[in-house]
Design an enzyme around this catalytic site. Structure first.
Site, PDB file in Angstrom:
ATOM      1  N   HIS A  26       0.843  -1.200   0.000  1.00  0.00           N
ATOM      2  CA  HIS A  26       0.000   0.000   0.000  1.00  0.00           C
ATOM      3  C   HIS A  26       0.872   1.240   0.000  1.00  0.00           C
ATOM      4  CE1 HIS A  26      -4.397  -0.590   0.496  1.00  0.00           C
ATOM      5  NE2 HIS A  26      -3.974  -1.828   0.477  1.00  0.00           N
ATOM      6  N   TYR A  78      -8.696   8.681   5.359  1.00  0.00           N
ATOM      7  CA  TYR A  78      -8.910   9.400   6.614  1.00  0.00           C
ATOM      8  C   TYR A  78      -9.971  10.459   6.344  1.00  0.00           C
ATOM      9  CZ  TYR A  78      -4.309   7.445   7.799  1.00  0.00           C
ATOM     10  OH  TYR A  78      -3.251   6.600   8.033  1.00  0.00           O
ATOM     11  N   PRO A  86      -2.763   4.251  18.258  1.00  0.00           N
ATOM     12  CA  PRO A  86      -2.685   3.637  16.917  1.00  0.00           C
ATOM     13  C   PRO A  86      -2.921   4.622  15.771  1.00  0.00           C
ATOM     14  CG  PRO A  86      -4.692   2.920  18.056  1.00  0.00           C
ATOM     15  CD  PRO A  86      -3.944   3.803  19.007  1.00  0.00           C
ATOM     16  N   LYS A 130       2.072   2.755  14.415  1.00  0.00           N
ATOM     17  CA  LYS A 130       3.507   2.602  14.691  1.00  0.00           C
ATOM     18  C   LYS A 130       3.844   1.502  15.693  1.00  0.00           C
ATOM     19  CE  LYS A 130       5.115   6.141  12.325  1.00  0.00           C
ATOM     20  NZ  LYS A 130       5.543   5.811  10.979  1.00  0.00           N
ATOM     21  N   TYR A 161       5.504   8.726   7.977  1.00  0.00           N
ATOM     22  CA  TYR A 161       4.340   7.840   7.940  1.00  0.00           C
ATOM     23  C   TYR A 161       4.768   6.381   7.804  1.00  0.00           C
ATOM     24  CZ  TYR A 161      -0.428   6.514   6.380  1.00  0.00           C
ATOM     25  OH  TYR A 161      -1.679   5.961   6.249  1.00  0.00           O
TER      26      TYR A 161
END
Ligand SMILES: Cc1cc2nc3c(=O)[nH]c(=O)nc-3n(C[C@H](O)[C@H](O)[C@H](O)COP(=O)(O)OP(=O)(O)OC[C@H]3O[C@@H](n4cnc5c(N)ncnc54)[C@H](O)[C@@H]3O)c2cc1C
Length: 400
Positions: A80, A210, A302, A306, A397
Site C-alpha cells: 500500500h 482518513y 494507533p 507505529k 508515515y
C-alpha cells in the site's frame, strides 16, 4: 508446554510475552544460539487470533526478511502506497510511496504475523509456554534475576536467566518491576476515543482513507481481501454495544461522505472495540537486567500505526545487544539499548501526536474549538499543496 523444553536453570534469556516484540526477539536469539524461553499468559489460539495492527513499515519487513521470518507476509501481504484525506472541501490523494524515501507499507494482519512467528519459533526448537503468566520479576540488579510464572496446572515455575526481556505489552508485569525512582514516566491521554471495527467486507477504496468530519473522524484501512478495518471517533465512555451494525454503517457512510465519493462495501461487523488514544513512555527502558520492548516500553496511540513496527525495531536492537553480551561478555551494545531506541520511539510519538491533531478537531462552537478546527484545516491544506510537507509526511508515515 510447546516445543523442546530447555532446562529452566540453563535459560539465558526469559522473554515475557508472545506478541510481535517477544516473538521476533525470541526468533532472533534462537537463530544466534541463545537459550531462551518465551512465557505467555494467553493461549496459543488467543494470540493467533487477536486482530490489531496491519500496516508494516519497510524496516519491519527488512528485519523479518533478513531473519527468515517473512515467508507469509511476502506471499500474502499487500503493498500500500497511497492514502486519501476526505474533508468538506473534497478528497485528495497522497501517493506516499513516491514521496519521501519512496517506501510503501506491507499490509499483513498482526495475528497472521504472530501465527507465523510462533510456528517458526517452535520449528526452530524454541520453548514457548502458553497459558503461563509471569507473576514476579525480582533480583534485577543481581547477576541472576528471578522470574516466576504459573504453569497451566497451577504449579509455580522459577527461572534464573541472565537477562529478562519485558515484552508483555501495556498491561504487563515487566514495567511494574521497574522502581518508580529508576525511570521517568511520560504519559498523555490524548482525549480521543476510537471505535475500532473489523468488517467482513472487501475494502471500499484502493487507498487508506482518513475522513475529517465535524461529527468526528472516520478511517478505512485494508486488511485482507475479505476483511477491512474501520475506525469511528466516538465520545469517551461509549460502549461497543452502543454501535449495532446499522448505526456503524450509516455513520461511516456519513463521515466518509459516501454520497460524494462512492458507497462503502458493507458486511457483518466481526469485532468492535473501544480504543482510548494514550501514550505512555518510560525512560530509560532498562533497569538492571530487565529490558522493556514494544508496548511495554512505550505505548503509542494507533493513530499513525507505529506500535507493532516499534516493537520489531526494538526487538532487533535488543537481540544485537544480548548476543555479544552472552557470547563474549561484550555489553557495549546492550548498555546503549535505551539510548538507541528512545529517540526513535519519541520520533514516532511526535508523528503520531501530529496525526491525532490532524485527524480530530474538537467538537463545539466555543472560541477554542472553532480556532483549533481552523488550524486543522490549515494543516490539511499544507499537506495537500506543499511538496516538502508531503515528503516529510511520507518519511514519517512509513519510517521508523
Ligand atoms: C486497534 C489497533 C490497531 C493497531 N494498528 C496498528 C498498525 O496498523 N500498525 C502498528 O504498527 N501498530 C498498530 N497497533 C499497535 C500494535 O498492535 C501494538 O503496538 C503491538 O501489538 C505491540 O506488540 P508487543 O509485542 O509489544 O505487545 P502485545 O502485542 O500486546 O503482546 C504482549 C503479550 O504479552 C502477554 N502478557 C501480558 N502480561 C503477561 C504476563 N504477566 N505474563 C506473560 N505474558 C503476558 C500478552 O498476552 C500479549 O500476548 C494497533 C493497536 C490497536 C489496538
Amino acid at each position: 508446554m510447546s516445543g523442546t523444553a530447555v532446562p529452566a536453570e540453563s535459560t539465558e534469556v526469559v522473554i515475557a510475552g508472545a506478541g510481535p516484540a517477544g516473538l521476533v526477539l525470541g526468533n532472533l536469539l534462537l537463530a544466534a544460539g541463545v537459550r531462551c524461553i518465551i512465557v505467555e499468559r494467553q493461549s496459543r489460539a488467543h494470540v493467533e487470533e487477536r486482530a490489531r495492527a496491519g500496516f508494516l513499515a519497510a524496516n519491519t519487513v527488512r528485519v523479518l526478511t533478513e531473519n527468515g521470518l517473512a515467508d507469509g507476509l511476502l506471499k500474502d501481504g499487500q503493498q500500500h502506497d497511497t492514502c486519501a484525506f476526505r474533508t468538506d472541501a473534497g478528497e485528495f490523494l497522497l501517493n506516499y510511496g513516491s514521496l519521501g524515501r519512496g517506501e510503501a507499507h506491507t499490509v499483513y494482519p498482526q495475528q497472521h504475523l504472530v501465527r507465523d512467528l510462533v510456528a517458526e519459533f517452535l520449528a526452530r526448537g524454541g520453548d514457548l509456554r502458553f497459558e503461563t503468566p509471569v507473576t514476579g520479576i525480582t533480583g534485577l540488579t543481581t547477576d541472576r534475576p528471578e522470574v516466576t510464572a504459573q504453569s497451566p496446572d497451577g504449579a509455580a515455575i522459577r527461572l534464573r536467566p541472565r537477562f529478562v526481556a519485558g515484552c508483555d505489552g501495556r498491561h504487563g508485569i515487566a514495567r511494574t518491576a521497574v522502581p518508580a525512582e529508576a525511570a521517568r514516566r511520560y504519559r498523555r491521554d490524548h482525549g480521543v476515543t476510537w471505535l475500532a471495527l473489523l468488517a467482513a467486507a472487501p475494502q471500499s477504496m484502493a487507498a487508506v482513507a482518513y475522513a475529517v468530519h465535524e461529527d468526528g473522524f472516520a478511517g478505512h484501512m485494508a486488511r485482507t481481501p475479505d476483511i477491512t478495518r474501520y475506525y469511528l471517533q466516538v465520545p469517551r465512555g461509549e460502549s461497543p454495544a452502543d454501535w449495532p451494525d446499522t448505526r456503524v454503517w450509516a455513520e461511516l457512510a456519513h463521515r466518509m461522505r459516501a454520497d460524494r465519493h462512492g458507497p462503502l462495501h458493507e458486511g457483518p461487523i466481526l469485532e468492535r472495540r473501544i480504543v482510548d488514544m494514550n501514550s505512555d513512555v518510560l525512560d530509560p527502558i532498562q533497569y538492571g537486567r530487565l529490558f522493556l520492548v514494544g508496548d511495554a516500553a512505550g505505548l503509542i496511540s494507533p493513530a499513525a500505526a507505529k506500535g507493532a513496527n516499534l516493537a520489531v525495531m526494538a526487538a532487533e536492537i535488543l537481540a544485537e545487544g544480548l548476543v555479544p553480551a552472552l557470547r563474549s561478555g561484550d555489553e557495549q551494545r546492550l548498555t546503549r539499548y535505551s539510548a538507541d531506541c528512545l529517540p526513535r520511539i519519541w520520533r514516532a510519538q511526535e508523528f503520531s501526536h501530529w496525526m491525532i491533531d490532524l485527524l480530530h478537531g474538537p467538537a463545539g462552537t466555543g472560541d477554542d474549538a472553532v480556532f483549533l478546527r481552523a488550524l486543522q484545516q490549515a494543516r490539511l491544506e499544507s499537506l495537500r499543496t506543499s511538496r516538502r510537507h508531503q515528503d516529510h509526511f511520507a518519511e514519517n508515515y512509513v519510517g521508523i
